[in-house]
Design a protein around this motif. Structure first.
Motif, PDB file in Angstrom:
ATOM      1  N   SER A   9      39.542  45.554  43.930  1.00 48.05           N
ATOM      2  CA  SER A   9      38.949  44.262  43.549  1.00 48.05           C
ATOM      3  C   SER A   9      37.500  44.201  43.969  1.00 48.05           C
ATOM      4  CB  SER A   9      39.731  43.102  44.182  1.00 48.05           C
ATOM      5  OG  SER A   9      39.662  43.217  45.587  1.00 48.05           O
ATOM      6  N   VAL A  10      36.808  43.366  43.287  1.00 52.15           N
ATOM      7  CA  VAL A  10      35.383  43.214  43.583  1.00 52.15           C
ATOM      8  C   VAL A  10      35.249  42.310  44.782  1.00 52.15           C
ATOM      9  CG1 VAL A  10      33.193  42.492  42.664  1.00 52.15           C
ATOM     10  CG2 VAL A  10      34.887  43.516  41.149  1.00 52.15           C
ATOM     11  N   SER A  11      34.425  42.687  45.717  1.00 43.92           N
ATOM     12  CA  SER A  11      34.205  41.883  46.917  1.00 43.92           C
ATOM     13  C   SER A  11      33.469  40.604  46.583  1.00 43.92           C
ATOM     14  CB  SER A  11      33.398  42.698  47.943  1.00 43.92           C
ATOM     15  OG  SER A  11      32.136  42.988  47.415  1.00 43.92           O
ATOM     16  N   ALA A  14      29.903  41.126  45.972  1.00 49.45           N
ATOM     17  CA  ALA A  14      29.618  41.715  44.659  1.00 49.45           C
ATOM     18  C   ALA A  14      29.736  40.696  43.551  1.00 49.45           C
ATOM     19  CB  ALA A  14      30.566  42.884  44.402  1.00 49.45           C
ATOM     20  N   GLU A  15      30.663  39.756  43.727  1.00 44.76           N
ATOM     21  CA  GLU A  15      30.803  38.717  42.709  1.00 44.76           C
ATOM     22  C   GLU A  15      29.544  37.871  42.602  1.00 44.76           C
ATOM     23  OE1 GLU A  15      34.226  36.501  43.643  1.00 44.76           O
ATOM     24  OE2 GLU A  15      35.635  37.976  42.853  1.00 44.76           O
ATOM     25  N   ASN A 139      24.180  45.826  46.837  1.00 47.00           N
ATOM     26  CA  ASN A 139      24.451  44.982  48.005  1.00 47.00           C
ATOM     27  C   ASN A 139      23.797  45.555  49.244  1.00 47.00           C
ATOM     28  OD1 ASN A 139      25.915  43.296  46.415  1.00 47.00           O
ATOM     29  ND2 ASN A 139      27.897  44.183  46.924  1.00 47.00           N
ATOM     30  N   LYS A 182      29.759  50.638  41.898  1.00 44.22           N
ATOM     31  CA  LYS A 182      29.666  49.210  41.648  1.00 44.22           C
ATOM     32  C   LYS A 182      30.116  48.358  42.825  1.00 44.22           C
ATOM     33  CE  LYS A 182      34.095  48.871  39.167  1.00 44.22           C
ATOM     34  NZ  LYS A 182      34.703  48.463  37.882  1.00 44.22           N
ATOM     35  N   ASP A 183      30.872  48.917  43.794  1.00 45.01           N
ATOM     36  CA  ASP A 183      31.240  48.104  44.960  1.00 45.01           C
ATOM     37  C   ASP A 183      30.560  48.577  46.240  1.00 45.01           C
ATOM     38  OD1 ASP A 183      32.501  50.467  45.383  1.00 45.01           O
ATOM     39  OD2 ASP A 183      34.498  49.627  45.749  1.00 45.01           O
ATOM     40  N   THR A 185      30.629  51.322  47.868  1.00 42.63           N
ATOM     41  CA  THR A 185      31.414  52.109  48.843  1.00 42.63           C
ATOM     42  C   THR A 185      31.027  53.585  48.779  1.00 42.63           C
ATOM     43  OG1 THR A 185      33.168  52.398  47.202  1.00 42.63           O
ATOM     44  CG2 THR A 185      33.338  50.506  48.717  1.00 42.63           C
TER      45      THR A 185
END
Length: 1398
Positions: A9-11, A14-15, A139, A182-183, A185
């Motif tokens: 899931s998107v954090s 990130a949202e 981020n 995209k997240d 990581t």
């Protein structure tokens, strides 16, 4: 199985890292696309907040971090200087449309990330991390260094990880590219020597080192994660692009590489994957991975998933020194009135061109691209990025950032970032770390590569410098206004605020809510600005010292700003409240404020003013004596804002008539009181009988307009009367002007005073007002007809039955009545006796005053229909007696008596010249019968003397073209009037000369010789000085008769000219020499008399010189036609005539005249030397007593002059001989060369019989022509291509003659040869014995001989021989009459010789 990553899931962070779309600010017509069948659901998008968050937004960063990120300190990159770039004097990019320059303020807020910058410097010093080389922002912020390290920072600028080591850097080289997934990581790092590493950002561990993803020896230029956690793309310095797929099998991490594009087909310079916006739900492209690539020549768009496919290509051109650029952005696009879609837009650019393309996806296999727009910029591009869906930021080669609004293509701001010291990736594009094995094109284009130094994220632009990291953020709308305020640019700040208020501003950030709420927020801010601006203008910004004019000019710039913005915001209460009170503290400011209101009132922008302010306004203008301005303003203001008592008192005191009428009409609904009051003032002025002043005339005109408006139901000076008052106003105003007695005076007043006043002021205009009123509906009813008749009766009673009106005024009245009677039949009754009285009055012949005025009045009356009221015969009789010629013409026109109309023209002194055009119009028109035309002709000929006196040329033209069949008739009629006849014939000759043309012979006018001779005879009597010139310049007369006329009138010059023309040269010479002798005798007598002479000798001497020149020209014209004796009989008497007076004048005191005589003698000698032999001239001079005594010096000048002339002619003759010799030599050489040139046949056979020439048995002679055609002579003879001319055989080429199809003889120069040389002797015998040769027809031969003799000219040898003879010694009396030079047809034609071939 696929690699597992830290969370599916998107954090939350990130949202928040999303792209915002302010739908209200998008232009519905920004992108014109066809309708989409299944538009995506937009509910989630429409419910999103207007502004997105980023790692550097104020809401995300604690105060401490915010202070570090956004404080503009002295260590920043000169922010004040960047704000100063808003100077409007800077050159701006040329826009498509010429519109006024908008105020945008400072759009970008520059800041420096101090903590990150200090950490970079610290790492370089402490751990030898090297210089920064690449930056990536999501981020987190990652910065790669030249020694292989990667520094990772969190949003608070705290160092989170230091990845890698200098040992690895030594092995791998510098970090050349970075990419987050995209997240955030995972982090991919590309290196200068080609290696790729993957790091886990949750633990800081190295997960992969990839050495075989692309060919060894090439640097990694780009490494990019896609939206998939296991898929990335990279490009290297070889220009190839690879897809990297990460896998994890049985605990082993692997990477599979697939080549997407080979550098052998063109080096790819940049790649950019499309990242989906997570706020977009159910978008068709969610399951599609798209990658954009750009080489030096084209752009490619490919899908990586679900399948690899090229979906779009576009050529890319530009300067070889520039790189291609790519950037993605999701944009909301209006596709119909209700539907909008959100699609990705790819911007690609190179050099100076930016392209925008929309990617339209209906499914994974149905993707297409559509071009949206193209922008041309005046600079070369280094980088291009999106900051939001409406704004892009570009960087040019001079390191200047340009903020551009995509919709309008307008440049909003330009910032110089040269102090950032931007990092360039030149070494990677040249692959210096691996030996520089790249193409020259890529190395040349990569000189200014900065792909890894400029990153856009969350509406912010990050720039990586060599020592610092800078960030540029879009300012909020308030910040942009605050920047201008800090610079004391209040007017620009207000203009920018107004653009926010009117929703016209670009790149707006932070202004949210509904449109009404946004307007309210901005309006409050503008008002606060306005208050501050006024306070500062009255205190700090106000000049402390200066003249009153300077202060007024200063306030004239301040006050309109306040008025404009208060009107735009509809806050008049603020304008006349706080702002007016503030300006009221200063007398000059208050007066300027009141004066600045005037243009707004006049233009109806300001229609209501508080009574207190209006009182100040009136008082101020009254003080400045500008009451006309007050009047103009009052009629535009709402009556409720006026103090009526004050205004009325002011207006009456200062004659502000418009304002008086306006106040009474609008405030009291009284339309008659001002009319009565003002009519009283006008009556007092008119009754004096004096010339009215400008003010009184102005009053009268205003009253006429006011009456016209009221009777038509319109308000004065503008608008309409309220509907409920219209009829009442019409009735009361009509009653006021037609009342028997005015209310303002006693019973003893004259009747109808108001009507009399208006008629006396301007009869015509007042009656026009009544005529307009009579067209209204109420005057066409039964009651209205009675009212109209009553007015007519009153007018007749006032103007006809009483005195005091001029004939013009009475005529105007009856003209008005006639028009009304014609317009309103049987409804207006006027006694015919009155019309008769008016006619008698106007046409009184004893009254010579105002003649034209009375005629015009009667004419208008007739045209208006008054003719029905008059007896036509009586009217004509009166008009003739009164000399009303225009009225007579009108009546004669009705009777078709056109000859009498011509008589009227001739008697009317002001229009006599129009008689000619009238005659021509009658005679040459088809609308008139022949009898009518003949009547006009007879009348014209009867009055020919008058026509000639008007214009003799026009009269002659009319007679020739329209009146008479021949001139003889006219001449015979005028013979008893020689003066008139002479003027007429002068016109005839002048007209003939003006229309004669050598081109159009049919237009020439022939005049009989008798008439021309008669004209010459009359000219001898009336214009003697013109006779000679006329005879000389004209033809058409008989020589003998004209000569007799000239002799009769003793016209010596003309007689001499005619004698010369007749061939009697001696007779002409005798006349002119006699004239010269008489003038010379008179001159000698005057000179001998000395001071006692009564005439001026200088004038007489000039007369002698004039006659002498005429005689010399006569002698020169005729000497060439005479023998030597004849020439001497002309020149020697002339020389004697000039020399003989000098014998008598030897002893005069004024020696100047002697010198003048000798000069004259010298001129005669020079003129005669071309015709008389020099020895004869010298002998004549030496025999003259004036020169044969005394010393040689007296004749020295004459002899020297003759010798110089002789030397000149001798030199000219030698030069001519040399030119002829050279010309003859060149031509002889050319002919010799042509004759000796060999003729080469085209073939070895005859062109007619095709028999070969090589046969030994063939005895025929062969002919070869210059054209290389060859024939047998018998073949040519058989076809007739041989001619006999003067006994010579002339052969002609048969083929060339037939091809050209001309009758001319072609060159017969040919070469004969025998096909068999052994037969030459036999052929010669055969040629001699031939007697049956064909010859030309005798007639042809004779004609040819005549042509030859006519064309024959003296040969060059003959000319040279003659010149050689002339060089021999000649006797003094040698004659040259027998030479070719003395032949009258001899002409010497000289031309430049042809160039000689050396």
């Amino acid at each position: 199985m696929a690699e597992e990553v830290g969370g599916s899931s998107v954090s939350a962070s990130a949202e928040q890292d999303l792209i915002s779309f302010d739908i209200n600010e998008l232009d519905d017509a920004e992108f014109d696309l066809p309708a989409v069948e299944t538009p995506p659901t937009l509910e989630s998008i429409l419910n999103e907040p207007d502004e997105s968050s980023s790692i550097l937004d104020e809401e995300e960063i604690p105060n401490a971090a915010l202070q570090l990120l956004k404080t503009d300190s002295g260590e920043t990159s000169s922010l004040s200087s960047q704000d100063s770039l808003l100077n409007p004097d800077k050159p701006r990019r040329k826009e498509k449309k010429k519109v006024p320059r908008a105020i945008h303020g400072s759009v970008l807020r520059p800041s420096k990330l101090k903590n990150i910058s200090s950490q970079i410097l610290s790492a370089a010093d402490k751990v030898d991390a090297g210089m920064p080389t690449a930056i990536e922002v999501s981020n987190l912020i990652a910065i790669g260094t030249s020694h292989g390290l990667v520094l990772v920072f969190d949003p608070k600028q705290i160092l989170k990880w230091c990845l890698g080591s200098t040992v690895v850097g030594t092995q791998y080289g510098a970090v050349s590219s970075l990419s987050f997934n995209k997240d955030c990581t995972r982090l991919l790092c590309g290196f200068a020597k080609g290696q790729i590493t993957m790091w886990d950002l949750t633990t800081g561990k190295l997960l992969r080192t990839i050495n075989d993803a692309h060919p060894q020896g090439t640097a990694v230029l780009h490494i990019k994660f896609t939206d998939s956690f296991v898929l990335a793309a990279c490009s290297d310095s070889g220009g190839s692009v690879f897809e990297l797929e990460f896998k994890r099998l049985i605990g082993v991490r692997t990477c599979e590489s697939q080549c997407l594009f080979s550098g052998s087909r063109g080096e790819v310079c940049v790649i950019e994957p499309l990242h989906m916006n997570l706020t977009i739900k159910d978008h068709p492209m969610q399951d599609v991975l798209v990658l954009a690539m750009a080489s030096l020549s084209k752009v490619l768009l490919v899908t990586l998933r679900p399948s690899l496919k090229v979906m779009f290509t576009h050529p890319l051109k530009g300067d070889p020194a520039t790189l291609p650029l790519l950037a993605w952005q999701f944009v909301i696009i209006q596709v119909s009135e209700r539907d909008r879609v959100i699609d990705p837009v790819l911007v690609f650019a190179r050099d100076q061109t930016i392209h925008f393309y929309q990617v339209i996806c209906h499914g994974a296999q149905d993707i297409k691209c559509s071009g949206l727009q193209k922008i041309e910029v005046p600079y070369k591009l280094l980088s291009i990025t999106w900051t939001n869906p409406r704004t892009i930021v570009t960087l040019d080669t001079s390191e200047k950032l340009h903020v551009i609004d995509v919709r309008s293509e307008e440049e909003l701001e330009m910032i110089d970032i040269s102090d950032v010291q931007l990092v360039y990736g030149t070494s990677y594009f040249k692959s210096l770390a691996t030996g520089g094995n790249v193409s020259q094109a890529l190395a040349f284009a990569g000189e200014r590569a900065c792909y890894q130094s400029i990153v856009s994220h969350g509406g912010q632009l990050f720039l990586l410098g060599t020592k610092t990291v800078h960030v540029f953020t879009l300012r909020t709308w308030k910040e942009r206004i605050d920047v201008l305020i800090k610079q004391n640019r209040y007017q620009d700040a207000l203009a920018l605020g107004l653009s926010f208020y009117e929703n016209k501003a670009k790149a707006v950030v932070g202004l949210t809510g509904s449109q009404r709420m946004r307007k309210e927020i901005v309006a409050n801010l503008i008002l606060d600005l306005l208050f501050d601006y006024v306070d500062l203008s009255m205190t700090k910004l106000c000049p402390e010292k200066g003249r009153i004019e300077e202060l007024e000019e200063y306030y004239m710039e301040i006050v309109p700003v306040c008025v404009d913005y208060c009107l735009l915001l509809d806050r008049i209460d603020i304008l006349f409240g706080r702002i007016y009170e503030r300006f009221g503290d200063d007398v000059i400011a208050k007066g300027t404020f009141l004066e600045c209101l005037e243009p707004y009132i006049i233009s109806d922008k300001l229609i209501s003013i508080p009574p207190s302010v209006m009182k100040d306004f009136v008082d101020h203008y009254e003080t400045r004596e500008m009451l006309d301005n007050v009047e103009a303003c009052i009629v535009h203001l709402n009556i409720t804002s006026l103090d009526i008592n004050q205004v009325v008192h002011l207006c009456w005191n200062h004659a502000l008539y418009d304002a008086i009428i306006y106040v009474y009409n609008k405030g009291l609904h009284d339309y008659t009181t001002p009319l009565e009051e003002l009519l009283l003032l006008l009556r007092q002025a008119v009754s004096t009988g004096k010339q009215l002043t400008d003010g009184q005339i102005k009053l009268g005109n205003k009253l006429l307009v006011y009456i016209s408006c009221c009777l038509a139901g319109r308000a004065y000076p503008m608008g309409d009367v309220p509907e409920e008052y219209v009829q009442d106003v019409k009735d009361k105003v009509f009653e006021c002007i037609t009342c028997l007695h005015s209310k303002k005076v006693g019973a003893g007043d004259i009747t109808y005073s108001n009507l009399r006043t208006l008629l006396q002021f301007d009869t015509r205009e007042f009656l026009n007002v009544l005529a307009l009123a009579f067209e209204e509906e109420e005057f066409n009813t039964e009651q209205g007809i009675k009212k109209r008749q009553r007015v007519v009766d009153i007018l007749l009673q006032i103007m006809v039955e009483s005195i005091g009106f001029t004939p013009t005024q009475v005529g105007i009245l009856f003209t008005f009545l006639a028009r009304q009677m014609a317009r309103h039949e049987n409804t207006i009754i006027v006694n015919r006796v009155l019309f008769g009285q008016v006619l008698e009055f106007l046409s009184n012949p004893e009254d010579e005053s105002r003649h034209e005025e009375r005629q015009q009045a009667l004419m208008e009356l007739i045209h208006a229909g008054g003719l029905q009221q008059f007896d036509e015969e009586r009217l004509l009789h009166l008009a003739e007696n009164a000399k009303f010629f225009r009225i007579c013409e009108f009546l004669y026109e009705k009777r078709r008596e056109y000859d009498k109309i011509l008589s009227c023209y001739l008697r009317d002194l002001s229009r006599r010249y129009h008689a000619f055009s009238y005659i021509n119009s009658i005679v040459q028109s088809d609308r008139y019968n022949e009898e009518e035309k003949n009547c006009v002709r007879r009348e014209a000929l009867k009055n020919l003397e008058d026509l000639v006196s008007i214009d003799c040329k026009q009269a002659a033209q009319t007679v020739i073209t329209s009146l008479a069949n021949s001139l003889n008739e006219v001449v015979q009629k005028l013979e008893k009037k020689p003066v008139v006849l002479f003027e007429f014939l002068t016109g005839v000759i002048s007209y003939r000369d003006s229309v004669s043309s050598a081109v159009n012979l049919d237009k020439q006018i022939g005049i009989e010789p008798r008439i021309v001779e008669l004209y010459i005879s009359l000219m001898c009597e009336h214009q003697q000085h013109e006779v000679y010139n006329f005879i000389k310049m004209n033809e058409g007369y008989r020589l003998e008769q004209t000569l007799e006329i000239c002799r009769k009138h003793k016209m010596s010059e003309a007689t001499a000219y005619l004698l010369e023309k007749a061939g009697d040269i001696q007779g002409a010479f005798g006349i002119v020499i006699e004239n010269l002798q008489s003038k010379m005798k008179l001159l000698v007598e005057v000179l001998q008399a000395g001071e006692s002479a009564t005439r001026d000798p200088t004038v007489l001497f000039h007369e002698v010189e004039t006659v002498l020149l005429v005689i010399i020209q006569l002698c020169q014209r005729n000497s060439g036609k005479m023998d030597e004796a004849g020439r001497e009989s002309l020149w020697f008497p002339l020389l004697e005539c000039i020399m003989s007076p000098q014998r008598k004048l030897k002893d005069i005191t004024d020696k100047q005249f002697l010198d003048d005589f000798k000069e004259m003698t010298h001129h005669v000698l020079n003129s005669m030397m071309g015709y008389i032999a020099p020895p004869a001239i010298l002998q004549k001079i030496m025999q003259d007593p004036a020169y044969n005594t005394g010393k040689f010096g007296e004749i020295k000048e004459l002899i020297i002059g003759m010798l110089e002339n002789y030397n000149y002619e001798q030199t000219l003759m030698k030069t001519c001989k040399n030119l002829l010799n050279h010309d003859l030599h060149v031509h002889l050489r050319s002919l010799t060369g042509a004759a000796s040139r060999s003729f080469v046949p085209r073939g070895d056979h005859c062109n007619l019989c095709n028999r070969g020439f090589t046969s030994l048995s063939d005895t025929d002679v062969v002919v070869v022509f210059r054209c290389s055609h060859s024939y047998h002579v018998p073949c040519l003879r058989a076809l007739g291509s041989v001619h006999m001319i003067d006994g010579d055989e002339m052969l002609v080429c048969y083929l060339c003659c037939n091809a050209k199809r001309t009758g001319q003889l072609h060159s017969s120069r040919f070469h004969r040869s025998l096909s068999n040389p052994a037969q030459a002797v036999l052929q010669n015998k055969l040629d001699k014995t031939k007697s049956n040769e064909k010859s030309l027809n005798p007639q042809h031969v004779q004609a040819f001989e005549n042509v030859r003799k006519a064309m024959k000219t003296p040969s060059r040898l003959a000319i040279l021989t003659e010149l050689a003879k002339l060089e021999q010694v000649r006797g003094p009396r040698q004659s040259r009459s027998g030479t070719i030079f003395q032949h009258e047809n001899f002409t010497l034609k000289l031309a430049p010789p042809i160039p000689m071939e050396l």
